[in-house]
Design an enzyme around this catalytic site. Structure first.
Site: not given
Ligand code: HPA
Length: 279
Positions: A30, A61, A83, A85-86, A113, A211-212, A235, A247
């Site tokens: 991401s 995209h 992903h 979650y989609e 990410a 998440m990946s 983050n 996000h």
């Molecule tokens: N949690 C899960 N997935 C993420 C995060 C997070 O804090 N940041 C970027 N992808």
């Protein structure tokens, strides 16, 4: 159960790229997808042109696969990923990396990410995965096993190749990026974690959350391929600061890290294409 579809996708990749074989693949996480756009002499193949390829449903995209030359060998770069979650089946989530493996790739570098859990990690850190914890109860290998892909019960004790990690450390050093390692914990998302979940992850030894990546790493371990993974901490995970996780901050952090990430990947590519000594 899909082997023929993978063969068709791999054949299309060879056809559309004009390269019989590729040695390594890079999956962009991401916010990191722009890396591919600046590559010189890349052959761009929209995912929609590759049979059976799942196309991302988010962010306007639909995904592009780039075929590039690295010191005379072919490498594939995936910009755009699907992903769990989609709503995709895990078979679809891992389709691209399996197709890359069938197209000849002995090594795949997965990037993502993530949220930083371990104290001391900062936004912008690039962390090589040393291992993962799968908290989802999901696994891409559930179902009938196709022996042509791999064994029923694959070993994943070195899922993120320690030999490749040594080479990655040298590339980090050469690129002037501090080398860190961490354990990645997979949640399905799409909601971010709760502070209690993050505290649990910390106590069980997880350093990062995301998440990946884990399904792809498992599917590639099944096929006996060499895997490396790099997480960008976008983050601090939930509860680590008094700010909510958004996000937008994830995307901003990815944008800020772009130059460092590009430099690192460029330095790393030659190590990825060179044949593993033993695996
Ligand atoms: N949690 C899960 N997935 C993420 C995060 C997070 O804090 N940041 C970027 N992808």
């Amino acid at each position: 159960m899909g082997y023929e579809q993978l063969e068709e996708a791999a054949a299309a990749i060879a056809d559309l790229s004009g390269r019989k074989e590729h040695s390594a693949a890079l999956v962009l996480g991401s916010g990191l997808g722009d890396y591919a756009a600046a590559l010189p002499n890349a052959v761009a193949i929209p995912y929609t042109k590759i049979p059976h390829f799942p196309t991302p449903r988010v962010e306007g995209h639909s995904g592009t696969l780039y075929s590039i030359d690295v010191a005379g060998k072919g490498a594939l770069v995936f910009s755009g990923r699907v992903h769990f979650y989609e709503g995709w089946d895990l078979f679809d989530v891992v389709f691209g990396v399996r197709a890359a493996a069938m197209a000849g790739c002995h090594t795949v570098l997965l990037t993502n990410a993530c949220g930083g859990v371990r104290r001391g990690l900062s936004v912008g850190d690039l962390v090589a995965l040393s291992d993962h914890i799968n908290l989802t109860g999901q696994n891409p290998l559930i179902g009938a096993n196709d022996k042509r892909l791999g064994t029923r019960f694959p070993d994943v004790s070195d899922a993120y190749s320690s030999a490749l990690r040594s080479e990655m450390k040298m590339a980090f050093d050469a690129a002037g990026v501090a080398y860190k390692e961490g354990v990645y914990t997979w949640f399905t998302g799409p909601s971010y974690e709760t502070p209690a979940e993050i505290e649990m992850v910390r106590r069980m030894g997880g350093d990062l959350v995301g998440m990946s990546t884990v399904p792809e790493a498992v599917a590639l371990a099944h096929m006996g391929r060499r895997v490396g993974a790099i997480s960008l901490v976008t983050n601090l995970a939930a509860g680590a600061s008094n700010q909510p996780v958004t996000h937008e901050e994830v995307q901003e952090a990815a944008e800020l890290a772009k130059a460092k990430f590009t430099q690192l990947i460029n330095t790393l590519l030659p190590a990825l294409i060179s044949e593993p000594v033993s695996n």
